[in-house]
Design an enzyme around this catalytic site. Structure first.
Site, PDB file in Angstrom:
ATOM      1  N   LYS A 189      -8.572 -31.587 -37.720  1.00  0.00           N
ATOM      2  CA  LYS A 189      -7.306 -31.010 -38.211  1.00  0.00           C
ATOM      3  C   LYS A 189      -6.184 -31.849 -37.610  1.00  0.00           C
ATOM      4  O   LYS A 189      -5.767 -31.628 -36.477  1.00  0.00           O
ATOM      5  CB  LYS A 189      -7.199 -29.551 -37.758  1.00  0.00           C
ATOM      6  CG  LYS A 189      -6.330 -28.633 -38.598  1.00  0.00           C
ATOM      7  CD  LYS A 189      -4.881 -28.984 -38.777  1.00  0.00           C
ATOM      8  CE  LYS A 189      -3.967 -28.761 -37.615  1.00  0.00           C
ATOM      9  NZ  LYS A 189      -2.572 -29.245 -37.909  1.00  0.00           N
ATOM     10  N   GLU A 265      -6.615 -32.002 -23.801  1.00  0.00           N
ATOM     11  CA  GLU A 265      -5.735 -33.010 -23.199  1.00  0.00           C
ATOM     12  C   GLU A 265      -4.308 -32.584 -23.495  1.00  0.00           C
ATOM     13  O   GLU A 265      -3.861 -32.575 -24.649  1.00  0.00           O
ATOM     14  CB  GLU A 265      -6.021 -34.414 -23.742  1.00  0.00           C
ATOM     15  CG  GLU A 265      -5.345 -35.446 -22.848  1.00  0.00           C
ATOM     16  CD  GLU A 265      -5.382 -36.864 -23.404  1.00  0.00           C
ATOM     17  OE1 GLU A 265      -6.301 -37.198 -24.152  1.00  0.00           O
ATOM     18  OE2 GLU A 265      -4.448 -37.625 -23.091  1.00  0.00           O
ATOM     19  N   CYS A 299       1.702 -38.822 -23.928  1.00  0.00           N
ATOM     20  CA  CYS A 299       1.362 -37.878 -22.857  1.00  0.00           C
ATOM     21  C   CYS A 299       1.264 -38.597 -21.513  1.00  0.00           C
ATOM     22  O   CYS A 299       1.438 -37.981 -20.474  1.00  0.00           O
ATOM     23  CB  CYS A 299       0.092 -37.115 -23.181  1.00  0.00           C
ATOM     24  SG  CYS A 299      -1.277 -38.165 -23.632  1.00  0.00           S
ATOM     25  N   GLU A 397       8.027 -31.657 -19.454  1.00  0.00           N
ATOM     26  CA  GLU A 397       7.684 -32.810 -20.290  1.00  0.00           C
ATOM     27  C   GLU A 397       8.723 -32.938 -21.405  1.00  0.00           C
ATOM     28  O   GLU A 397       8.846 -32.062 -22.259  1.00  0.00           O
ATOM     29  CB  GLU A 397       6.284 -32.619 -20.889  1.00  0.00           C
ATOM     30  CG  GLU A 397       5.833 -33.827 -21.674  1.00  0.00           C
ATOM     31  CD  GLU A 397       4.424 -33.686 -22.246  1.00  0.00           C
ATOM     32  OE1 GLU A 397       4.138 -32.661 -22.878  1.00  0.00           O
ATOM     33  OE2 GLU A 397       3.628 -34.621 -22.065  1.00  0.00           O
TER      34      GLU A 397
HETATM   35  P1  NDP Z   1       1.637 -28.869 -30.605  1.00  0.00           P
HETATM   36  O1  NDP Z   1       0.830 -28.567 -29.415  1.00  0.00           O
HETATM   37  O2  NDP Z   1       2.243 -27.740 -31.379  1.00  0.00           O
HETATM   38  O3  NDP Z   1       0.760 -29.713 -31.677  1.00  0.00           O
HETATM   39  C1  NDP Z   1      -0.425 -30.418 -31.379  1.00  0.00           C
HETATM   40  C2  NDP Z   1      -1.504 -30.110 -32.418  1.00  0.00           C
HETATM   41  O4  NDP Z   1      -1.828 -28.728 -32.381  1.00  0.00           O
HETATM   42  C3  NDP Z   1      -1.063 -30.370 -33.867  1.00  0.00           C
HETATM   43  O5  NDP Z   1      -2.162 -30.769 -34.654  1.00  0.00           O
HETATM   44  C4  NDP Z   1      -0.605 -28.995 -34.314  1.00  0.00           C
HETATM   45  O6  NDP Z   1      -0.617 -28.869 -35.726  1.00  0.00           O
HETATM   46  C5  NDP Z   1      -1.658 -28.127 -33.659  1.00  0.00           C
HETATM   47  N1  NDP Z   1      -1.282 -26.737 -33.448  1.00  0.00           N
HETATM   48  C6  NDP Z   1      -0.042 -26.181 -33.392  1.00  0.00           C
HETATM   49  N2  NDP Z   1      -0.131 -24.847 -33.180  1.00  0.00           N
HETATM   50  C7  NDP Z   1      -1.449 -24.552 -33.090  1.00  0.00           C
HETATM   51  C8  NDP Z   1      -2.185 -23.344 -32.853  1.00  0.00           C
HETATM   52  N3  NDP Z   1      -1.587 -22.172 -32.679  1.00  0.00           N
HETATM   53  N4  NDP Z   1      -3.539 -23.408 -32.810  1.00  0.00           N
HETATM   54  C9  NDP Z   1      -4.177 -24.582 -32.964  1.00  0.00           C
HETATM   55  N5  NDP Z   1      -3.537 -25.753 -33.208  1.00  0.00           N
HETATM   56  C10 NDP Z   1      -2.192 -25.743 -33.257  1.00  0.00           C
HETATM   57  O7  NDP Z   1       2.749 -29.873 -30.201  1.00  0.00           O
HETATM   58  P2  NDP Z   1       4.176 -30.074 -30.892  1.00  0.00           P
HETATM   59  O8  NDP Z   1       3.926 -30.853 -32.088  1.00  0.00           O
HETATM   60  O9  NDP Z   1       4.908 -28.816 -31.133  1.00  0.00           O
HETATM   61  O10 NDP Z   1       4.950 -30.831 -29.720  1.00  0.00           O
HETATM   62  C11 NDP Z   1       5.551 -30.048 -28.695  1.00  0.00           C
HETATM   63  C12 NDP Z   1       5.398 -30.679 -27.361  1.00  0.00           C
HETATM   64  O11 NDP Z   1       4.016 -30.804 -27.057  1.00  0.00           O
HETATM   65  C13 NDP Z   1       5.943 -32.076 -27.260  1.00  0.00           C
HETATM   66  O12 NDP Z   1       7.302 -32.054 -27.035  1.00  0.00           O
HETATM   67  C14 NDP Z   1       5.136 -32.617 -26.114  1.00  0.00           C
HETATM   68  O13 NDP Z   1       5.749 -32.195 -24.915  1.00  0.00           O
HETATM   69  C15 NDP Z   1       3.787 -31.948 -26.247  1.00  0.00           C
HETATM   70  N6  NDP Z   1       2.780 -32.795 -26.908  1.00  0.00           N
HETATM   71  C16 NDP Z   1       1.851 -33.397 -26.137  1.00  0.00           C
HETATM   72  C17 NDP Z   1       0.930 -34.245 -26.712  1.00  0.00           C
HETATM   73  C18 NDP Z   1      -0.104 -34.949 -25.917  1.00  0.00           C
HETATM   74  O14 NDP Z   1      -0.587 -36.006 -26.344  1.00  0.00           O
HETATM   75  N7  NDP Z   1      -0.548 -34.405 -24.780  1.00  0.00           N
HETATM   76  C19 NDP Z   1       0.941 -34.540 -28.148  1.00  0.00           C
HETATM   77  C20 NDP Z   1       1.939 -33.791 -28.892  1.00  0.00           C
HETATM   78  C21 NDP Z   1       2.806 -32.969 -28.258  1.00  0.00           C
HETATM   79  P3  NDP Z   1       0.747 -29.078 -36.565  1.00  0.00           P
HETATM   80  O15 NDP Z   1       1.436 -30.274 -35.995  1.00  0.00           O
HETATM   81  O16 NDP Z   1       0.238 -29.285 -37.947  1.00  0.00           O
HETATM   82  O17 NDP Z   1       1.526 -27.833 -36.412  1.00  0.00           O
END
Ligand code: NDP
Length: 501
Positions: A189, A265, A299, A397
């Protein structure tokens, strides 16, 4: 469309419409809602992706379940699985430009960087192919003549794979070949805003000879489809990469459903520790790279610069000189080093932290401008000085090109500040003194550590975090073993000595 010969590529004249992917084939959107993605670098629509329904998800998971249970993949030899992974590596290599193009359009990262990442992914598949053959268990031949113990590793089953938007293809490929090497089947996903290259990988794997149903892609939003995947009773393990907040909800979903195994992660607030005895020219370049690469939406970005007080002011100036020269620009321009901010929400978050840092009393040394480029959203890299580790800009972050400078006086103080965070994903040390380098690398809590470099790695090295940065490891042999479970087999040899006479 993409003109491969043009110096500067252009966005497509029409958005490309994708289906989702199951049983080795595309499924067109039909009457499902479509999500239209605009390029963050250009502000024009580039892709349309179906929003799968819960019924679609159930059908896809059932297909992955059947493909696992009938052993069409895990029943093959490691050599046969390796052959598919090697063929996939070759096809990714051939389609590098195309994958990089869609990655850049949806994510906003520079095209040259995207191409480099795709090349790195080829190496992931090649290395994992070897691991498919090397994966093994253990045996105990020391239990006496009447017994033998065998420890086997079995694939864990159907794996849900939720990936974020910052490195849509790279993060995918740090997981998929290793999961496939273990013999598991996958329901991926991707983030809704960056689904295209995950869908392209599905097509590539199918062409490489992966049996139908082994790699499937469900598209849609995280809050709907991601959540349902995390709750699904027929998913045996979930690998999640993203925010710590959603990581918590994934843990809850596992506990409230089938206790599926989790790999997480999550976030980081990673220290770059610079001593006065470092090669400061190299360190300044590395620190600039560590915060501006992928516009800090990484990250493992080195977001906290801990620098020995005697050189703090001079060194901040050296990093500022480097960051001022970073070419922020149109992601499709070959010369660009830092592209667009990927989502509107992330853009707002970064700008709000830049304002907050100033409200907290830190000094904005450089950056924070929002240049008008190609119709997209861009932020010039920022350095905050006069900051302390208890400020929000040093604790939370930000996930953007915002570097916070904190001076220290002793090694112990540097270690203490480095560890004064809920996270433990990555850290770097810059020094020419081997004792300092090894002491710091031993005592700083981080899953990845760099000495006189940053953001380096390769398919051999596992990745993952300490503390609230997550559970488990991806990539390397550990990244295959994560997707296995262990079975102990006790074998009795010869006549049993009876319990009942
Ligand atoms: P999210 O944690 O919301 O998104 C990461 C993934 O999780 C995406 O595929 C998202 O789908 C999915 N997701 C969102 N909500 C759910 C849920 N309830 N259950 C299961 N999967 C879910 O990150 P954001 O995009 O909102 O980013 C917010 C913050 O997260 C950033 O500012 C950063 O600080 C951190 N982040 C960290 C990352 C890392 O590599 N460690 C990567 C991305 C973000 P969809 O996008 O389709 O909603």
């Amino acid at each position: 469309m993409m003109d491969q010969n043009a110096q500067i590529l252009t966005p497509p004249s029409e958005p490309r419409e994708f289906g989702f992917f199951m049983e080795g084939s595309w499924v067109p959107a039909g009457d499902r809602d479509l999500f239209e993605r605009s390029s963050p670098g250009h502000g024009v629509p580039v892709t349309r992706i179906p929003r799968c329904t819960e019924d679609d998800l159930n059908t896809i998971v059932a297909s992955a379940r059947t493909a696992f249970d009938d052993r069409r993949w895990c029943g093959l030899s490691g050599a046969d699985r390796a052959a598919v992974l090697l063929k996939a590596a070759e096809l990714i290599r051939q389609r590098t430009d195309e994958i990089a193009y869609w990655e850049t359009l949806e994510n906003g990262k520079p095209i040259s960087q995207a191409r480099g990442e795709v090349s790195g992914c080829v190496g992931m598949f090649e290395f994992a192919a070897g691991l498919a053959r090397a994966l093994h268990g253990d045996s105990f031949n020391n239990s006496g003549d009447g017994a033998m113990g065998i420890v086997t590793r079995e694939p864990v089953g159907v794996v849900g794979l939720i990936t974020p938007w910052n490195f849509p293809f790279l993060i995918l490929c740090e997981r998929v070949p290793y999961i496939l090497a273990s013999g598991c089947t996958i329901v991926a996903k991707p983030s809704e805003v960056t689904s295209a290259t995950t869908l392209l990988l599905a097509e590539i794997l199918s062409e490489a000879g992966l049996p139908d149903g082994v790699f499937n892609v469900v598209t849609g939003s995280g809050s709907v489809i991601g959540q349902k995947l995390a709750e699904h009773m027929d998913v045996d393990m979930l690998s999640f990469t993203g925010s710590t907040a959603v990581g918590r909800s994934v843990v809850a979903a596992s506990g409230q459903s089938n206790f599926k195994k989790l790999g997480l992660e999550l976030g980081g607030k990673n220290p770059q520790i610079v001593f006065a005895d470092a090669d400061l020219e190299d360190a300044a370049d590395g620190v600039a790279f560590g915060i501006a690469f992928n516009t800090g939406q990484c990250c493992v970005s080195g977001a906290r610069l801990l620098v020995e007080r005697s050189v703090a002011e001079k060194f901040a100036g050296m990093v500022a000189d480097k960051l001022r020269k970073v070419r922020v620009g149109d992601p499709l321009d070959e010369r660009t080093q830092a592209g667009a901010i990927t989502t509107d929400a992330q853009n707002r978050t970064i700008l709000s932290y830049i304002a907050k840092g100033q409200e907290e009393g830190a000094t904005l040394l450089i950056g924070g401008g929002t240049p008008e480029i190609a119709g997209g959203q861009y932020i010039d890299p920022v350095i905050f000085t006069n900051a302390t580790n208890d400020m929000a800009i040093a604790r939370e972050e930000i996930f953007g090109p915002v570097l916070v400078v904190i001076p220290f006086d002793t090694i112990d103080e540097a270690i203490s500040i480095a560890n004064d965070t809920e996270y433990g994903l990555a850290a770097s040390v810059w020094t020419k003194n081997i004792d300092k380098a090894l002491t710091i690398s031993r005592r700083v809590q981080a899953g990845r550590f760099w000495v006189n470099t940053t953001l380096a790695g390769g398919p051999e090295l596992p990745i993952g975090g300490f503390k609230a940065s997550g559970w488990g490891r991806e990539a390397g042999m550990h990244g295959v073993e994560e997707y296995t479970q262990i079975k102990s087999i006790h074998v009795e040899i010869g006549k049993r000595s009876h319990w009942v006479e």
